[in-house]
Design an enzyme around this catalytic site. Structure first.
Site, mmCIF file in Angstrom:
data_model
loop_
_atom_site.group_PDB
_atom_site.id
_atom_site.type_symbol
_atom_site.label_atom_id
_atom_site.label_comp_id
_atom_site.label_asym_id
_atom_site.label_seq_id
_atom_site.Cartn_x
_atom_site.Cartn_y
_atom_site.Cartn_z
ATOM 1 N N CYS A 22 0.809 -1.216 0.000
ATOM 2 C CA CYS A 22 0.000 0.000 0.000
ATOM 3 C C CYS A 22 0.844 1.268 0.000
ATOM 4 C CB CYS A 22 -0.928 -0.042 1.215
ATOM 5 S SG CYS A 22 -1.874 1.442 1.450
ATOM 6 N N LYS B 282 -1.900 7.144 -5.953
ATOM 7 C CA LYS B 282 -2.718 8.358 -5.756
ATOM 8 C C LYS B 282 -1.878 9.611 -5.978
ATOM 9 C CE LYS B 282 -5.182 5.584 -5.590
ATOM 10 N NZ LYS B 282 -5.187 4.119 -5.495
ATOM 11 N N GLY C 71 0.573 -10.217 2.786
ATOM 12 C CA GLY C 71 0.047 -9.518 1.615
ATOM 13 C C GLY C 71 -0.068 -10.327 0.342
ATOM 14 N N LEU D 222 -7.307 0.708 -14.678
ATOM 15 C CA LEU D 222 -7.995 1.967 -14.976
ATOM 16 C C LEU D 222 -7.377 3.146 -14.217
ATOM 17 C CD1 LEU D 222 -11.631 0.633 -15.147
ATOM 18 C CD2 LEU D 222 -10.004 0.992 -17.012
ATOM 19 N N VAL E 251 -6.898 -12.254 -24.261
ATOM 20 C CA VAL E 251 -5.484 -12.087 -24.605
ATOM 21 C C VAL E 251 -4.849 -13.464 -24.780
ATOM 22 C CG1 VAL E 251 -3.259 -11.254 -23.750
ATOM 23 C CG2 VAL E 251 -5.328 -9.881 -23.399
ATOM 24 N N HIS F 113 -7.994 -0.849 3.582
ATOM 25 C CA HIS F 113 -8.818 -0.612 4.779
ATOM 26 C C HIS F 113 -9.390 -1.912 5.332
ATOM 27 C CE1 HIS F 113 -10.867 0.375 1.031
ATOM 28 N NE2 HIS F 113 -11.994 -0.082 1.539
ATOM 29 N N HIS G 87 -25.274 23.114 1.532
ATOM 30 C CA HIS G 87 -25.418 23.518 0.135
ATOM 31 C C HIS G 87 -24.419 24.638 -0.170
ATOM 32 C CE1 HIS G 87 -27.217 24.602 -3.679
ATOM 33 N NE2 HIS G 87 -27.158 25.866 -3.299
HETATM 34 P P1 FAD Z 1 0.846 -5.770 1.998
HETATM 35 O O1 FAD Z 1 0.559 -4.319 1.975
HETATM 36 O O2 FAD Z 1 1.113 -6.449 0.709
HETATM 37 O O3 FAD Z 1 2.065 -5.971 2.985
HETATM 38 C C1 FAD Z 1 2.672 -7.197 3.178
HETATM 39 C C2 FAD Z 1 4.108 -6.958 3.673
HETATM 40 O O4 FAD Z 1 4.628 -8.194 4.121
HETATM 41 C C3 FAD Z 1 5.047 -6.474 2.569
HETATM 42 O O5 FAD Z 1 5.724 -5.321 2.997
HETATM 43 C C4 FAD Z 1 6.020 -7.636 2.385
HETATM 44 O O6 FAD Z 1 7.352 -7.206 2.058
HETATM 45 C C5 FAD Z 1 5.998 -8.274 3.758
HETATM 46 N N1 FAD Z 1 6.381 -9.690 3.777
HETATM 47 C C6 FAD Z 1 5.922 -10.688 2.970
HETATM 48 N N2 FAD Z 1 6.465 -11.873 3.330
HETATM 49 C C7 FAD Z 1 7.288 -11.609 4.383
HETATM 50 C C8 FAD Z 1 8.117 -12.420 5.198
HETATM 51 N N3 FAD Z 1 8.202 -13.747 5.038
HETATM 52 N N4 FAD Z 1 8.837 -11.800 6.165
HETATM 53 C C9 FAD Z 1 8.762 -10.468 6.370
HETATM 54 N N5 FAD Z 1 7.979 -9.665 5.638
HETATM 55 C C10 FAD Z 1 7.243 -10.231 4.664
HETATM 56 N N6 FAD Z 1 -6.124 -0.701 -1.685
HETATM 57 C C11 FAD Z 1 -6.964 0.260 -1.256
HETATM 58 O O7 FAD Z 1 -7.729 0.018 -0.314
HETATM 59 N N7 FAD Z 1 -6.976 1.506 -1.828
HETATM 60 C C12 FAD Z 1 -6.164 1.816 -2.861
HETATM 61 O O8 FAD Z 1 -6.193 2.947 -3.351
HETATM 62 C C13 FAD Z 1 -5.293 0.829 -3.350
HETATM 63 N N8 FAD Z 1 -4.462 1.094 -4.380
HETATM 64 C C14 FAD Z 1 -3.602 0.130 -4.811
HETATM 65 C C15 FAD Z 1 -2.793 0.416 -5.907
HETATM 66 C C16 FAD Z 1 -1.921 -0.531 -6.390
HETATM 67 C C17 FAD Z 1 -1.049 -0.213 -7.561
HETATM 68 C C18 FAD Z 1 -1.839 -1.805 -5.754
HETATM 69 C C19 FAD Z 1 -0.874 -2.836 -6.237
HETATM 70 C C20 FAD Z 1 -2.656 -2.109 -4.681
HETATM 71 C C21 FAD Z 1 -3.551 -1.140 -4.199
HETATM 72 N N9 FAD Z 1 -4.418 -1.407 -3.147
HETATM 73 C C22 FAD Z 1 -5.288 -0.439 -2.717
HETATM 74 C C23 FAD Z 1 -4.426 -2.702 -2.467
HETATM 75 C C24 FAD Z 1 -3.615 -2.607 -1.138
HETATM 76 O O9 FAD Z 1 -2.310 -2.171 -1.425
HETATM 77 C C25 FAD Z 1 -3.584 -3.948 -0.439
HETATM 78 O O10 FAD Z 1 -4.902 -4.431 -0.271
HETATM 79 C C26 FAD Z 1 -2.931 -3.827 0.922
HETATM 80 O O11 FAD Z 1 -1.611 -3.343 0.809
HETATM 81 C C27 FAD Z 1 -2.909 -5.170 1.645
HETATM 82 O O12 FAD Z 1 -2.304 -5.009 2.889
HETATM 83 P P2 FAD Z 1 -1.572 -6.229 3.622
HETATM 84 O O13 FAD Z 1 -1.086 -5.676 4.918
HETATM 85 O O14 FAD Z 1 -2.441 -7.413 3.641
HETATM 86 O O15 FAD Z 1 -0.336 -6.616 2.700
HETATM 87 P P1 NAD Z 2 -8.952 -6.572 -10.533
HETATM 88 O O1 NAD Z 2 -9.472 -7.861 -10.055
HETATM 89 O O2 NAD Z 2 -9.538 -5.315 -10.038
HETATM 90 O O3 NAD Z 2 -9.054 -6.489 -12.118
HETATM 91 C C1 NAD Z 2 -8.498 -7.445 -12.951
HETATM 92 C C2 NAD Z 2 -9.253 -7.407 -14.257
HETATM 93 O O4 NAD Z 2 -8.547 -8.202 -15.187
HETATM 94 C C3 NAD Z 2 -10.670 -7.956 -14.148
HETATM 95 O O5 NAD Z 2 -11.565 -7.036 -14.720
HETATM 96 C C4 NAD Z 2 -10.595 -9.269 -14.922
HETATM 97 O O6 NAD Z 2 -11.813 -9.596 -15.553
HETATM 98 C C5 NAD Z 2 -9.495 -8.962 -15.917
HETATM 99 N N1 NAD Z 2 -8.786 -10.131 -16.431
HETATM 100 C C6 NAD Z 2 -8.414 -11.238 -15.760
HETATM 101 N N2 NAD Z 2 -7.760 -12.090 -16.591
HETATM 102 C C7 NAD Z 2 -7.710 -11.491 -17.806
HETATM 103 C C8 NAD Z 2 -7.161 -11.839 -19.064
HETATM 104 N N3 NAD Z 2 -6.510 -12.997 -19.242
HETATM 105 N N4 NAD Z 2 -7.308 -10.974 -20.099
HETATM 106 C C9 NAD Z 2 -7.963 -9.795 -19.929
HETATM 107 N N5 NAD Z 2 -8.505 -9.415 -18.752
HETATM 108 C C10 NAD Z 2 -8.368 -10.245 -17.709
HETATM 109 O O7 NAD Z 2 -7.370 -6.650 -10.258
HETATM 110 P P2 NAD Z 2 -6.247 -5.524 -10.366
HETATM 111 O O8 NAD Z 2 -6.732 -4.350 -11.110
HETATM 112 O O9 NAD Z 2 -5.031 -6.232 -10.830
HETATM 113 O O10 NAD Z 2 -6.053 -5.126 -8.857
HETATM 114 C C11 NAD Z 2 -5.609 -6.117 -7.903
HETATM 115 C C12 NAD Z 2 -6.142 -5.844 -6.537
HETATM 116 O O11 NAD Z 2 -5.605 -4.637 -6.019
HETATM 117 C C13 NAD Z 2 -7.651 -5.727 -6.534
HETATM 118 O O12 NAD Z 2 -8.162 -6.748 -5.736
HETATM 119 C C14 NAD Z 2 -7.945 -4.409 -5.927
HETATM 120 O O13 NAD Z 2 -8.870 -4.520 -4.893
HETATM 121 C C15 NAD Z 2 -6.616 -3.898 -5.375
HETATM 122 N N6 NAD Z 2 -6.516 -2.474 -5.741
HETATM 123 C C16 NAD Z 2 -7.394 -1.615 -5.177
HETATM 124 C C17 NAD Z 2 -7.369 -0.285 -5.531
HETATM 125 C C18 NAD Z 2 -8.355 0.647 -4.916
HETATM 126 O O14 NAD Z 2 -8.955 0.291 -3.895
HETATM 127 N N7 NAD Z 2 -8.548 1.844 -5.439
HETATM 128 C C19 NAD Z 2 -6.476 0.174 -6.471
HETATM 129 C C20 NAD Z 2 -5.609 -0.738 -7.056
HETATM 130 C C21 NAD Z 2 -5.640 -2.060 -6.666
#
Ligand code: FAD
Ligand code: NAD
Length: 467
Positions: A41, A50, A144, A186, A237, A322, A445
């Protein structure tokens, strides 16, 4: 070293769990394999995406909407290096904040890969190869997730990339091909489309953001098309290859006809899988699910091994920061003997495009499938004075309420600041409000939130005032 709780992973699940455990008087340690805290995150997810979304939106407005506001700029240019530098600074400040919070709460932090030796002993392998062992009465796995790969596409991380690389490109792509029209595709697609890239989205399903209420995907697609993005929905794909600086993506259209696109970058964003590599789960008899590699937990988020819990992306449910945070607090309180509760139906989902998309509760499709009778109230932002003033008239708020009781069952919105506005719907639904309850509450408003009230009025005997 002996602890009451050892947390493995410092993402929003892990660091919140560690802080809540410390608040509850438990001696707590947190292990993180990366050099900085905050997980996906803070380092390569929510926060950097963001930061780039905000910067690119400023640029887009300066280039396209300022003129209408009566602001003329000459020689508008993108300094992409500065944009990425600012993003990195935001990330550094935010991850540094977690170090501060750990010290403040007297949490011991260890840098290295945490691995189960037995159910109470964790060995920590540092980057220099040295190993330390610590023991804990309770262990919380918060490791994660990582990007899913497509077995027939080699992600070289240079031209065929994941979200991690897309957040640190050194140039604005000329043509970015996205595989997956979900949240990541997106959001990051919007960043680059605003900065001038041609963006093509290939999505397997017949709608973008397919898991959300269908009306949201439809409206979002219209808006993103105005931004210049193109969509290939229902397309499959079949491959992607790199030759020099060119990526070729091949895919089949819904009739099975072969197509291809050529671009300079291809972002694969087809979901994420739980991350448990190197954890040594086999040493304590925990197995992961075949699909998604998630760890199975019970209602207390405890694994099949007593005293070992798992939270966040590594367990079932939405992969959202969250949700991981809420589970971190939940498990800490369970360990401390409290009786916490999470309502998984009321975890909001947000897509940070512009306009933003946000939703909570049940979709129309889910209500139909369950045979629940419901009423719909909608209000378009084009009828909102606030939205007209800020030139944000795309989108709507849709409220779904129980046909008999008027209880709000779902709120789905696409519009300005929807990410913040959805909180009103979550609070209302936590208190099991009716649409009429919200319709009768004063809303300042002019604000965008008036659209929620109007949608509730519309659901209440069609009483919307401004449409
Ligand atoms: P993570 O955040 O993945 O943290 C896991 C941590 O564990 C990592 O730091 C990793 O290095 C560590 N770890 C793993 N294995 C070990 C080990 N064996 N020993 C020590 N450390 C280890 N979610 C939202 O709600 N809003 C968003 O706007 C949003 N935007 C996103 C944008 C992108 C590009 C991506 C990829 C994800 C986004 N997400 C968003 C999803 C969000 O990031 C995850 O849902 C969230 O980080 C999950 O939290 P977590 O604590 O479960 O795991
Ligand atoms: P996603 O599940 O949101 O979207 C993946 C998309 O790829 C789906 O629409 C699916 O139908 C499509 N897809 C799957 N296989 C495909 C294929 N072979 N060819 C074409 N399309 C295919 O997953 P994401 O966008 O990779 O995000 C991963 C996770 O990260 C999500 O679970 C999301 O909750 C989290 N995330 C959250 C936020 C946010 O809360 N704003 C932002 C970024 C990521």
């Amino acid at each position: 070293m002996q602890y009451d709780v050892i947390v493995i992973g410092s993402g929003p699940g892990g660091y919140v769990a560690a802080i809540r455990c410390a608040q509850l008087g438990l001696k707590t340690a947190c292990i993180e394999k990366y050099a900085t805290f905050g997980g996906t995150c803070l380092n390569v997810g929510c926060i950097p995406s963001k930061a780039l979304l905000d910067s690119s939106e400023h640029y887009y407005n300066a280039a396209h909407t300022f003129k209408t506001h009566g602001i003329n700029l000459d020689n508008l240019k993108i300094d992409f290096t500065q944009m990425v530098k600012r993003k990195t600074e935001v990330v550094d400040q935010t991850t540094g904040g977690i170090s501060f919070l750990f010290k403040k709460n007297k949490i011991d932090s260890f840098q290295g890969i945490g691995s189960f030796k037995d159910k109470n002993t964790i060995s920590i392998k540092k980057t220099d190869g040295s190993v330390t062992e610590i023991t804990g009465k309770n262990i919380i796995i918060a490791t994660g997730s990582k990007p899913s790969a497509l077995p027939f596409i080699k992600t070289d991380k240079k031209r065929i990339i994941t979200s991690t690389e897309a957040l640190k490109l050194t140039e604005v792509p000329k043509h970015l091909i996205l595989i997956g029209g979900g949240v990541i595709g997106l959001e990051l697609g919007s960043v680059y489309a605003r900065l001038g890239s041609k963006v093509s989205v290939i999505e397997f399903m017949d709608s973008i953001i397919p898991t959300m209420d269908k009306s949201l995907g439809k409206e979002l697609q219209k808006v993103l098309q105005k931004l210049g993005m193109e969509f290939y929905l229902g397309h499959k794909v079949t491959g992607a290859t790199v030759k020099g600086k060119e990526v070729t993506v091949t895919f089949d259209d819904p009739k099975g006809e072969k197509k291809e696109l050529k671009g300079d970058y291809c972002l694969v964003a087809v979901g994420r899988v739980a991350y448990t590599d190197g954890l040594g789960l086999e040493n304590i008899g925990i197995t992961v699910e075949e699909r998604g590699r998630k760890i199975t937990v019970d209602n207390h988020l405890e694994t099949s091994v007593k005293g070992v819990y798992a939270i966040g992306d590594v367990v079932k449910g939405a992969m959202l920061a969250h949700k991981a945070e809420d589970e971190g607090t939940f498990v800490a309180e369970i360990i401390a003997g409290q009786k916490p509760h999470i309502d998984y139906n009321l975890i909001p989902g947000v897509v940070y495009t512009w306009p933003e998309v946000a939703a909570v509760g049940q979709t129309e499709e889910q209500l139909k499938e369950k045979g629940i009778k419901y009423k719909v109230g909608s209000f378009p932002f084009k009828a909102s004075g606030r939205a007209r003033a800020s030139m944000d008239t795309d989108g709507f708020v849709k409220v779904l309420a129980d046909a008999a009781t008027d209880e709000i069952l779902g709120v789905h919105m696409i519009g300005p600041r929807a990410a913040d506005m959805i909180a009103e719907a979550v609070v209302a639904m936590e208190y099991r409000a009716s649409a009429e309850d919200i319709a009768r509450i004063s809303h300042a408003h002019p604000t965008y939130t008036e659209a929620i009230r109007e949608a509730c009025l519309a659901a209440t005997e069609n009483r919307a005032i401004h449409i």
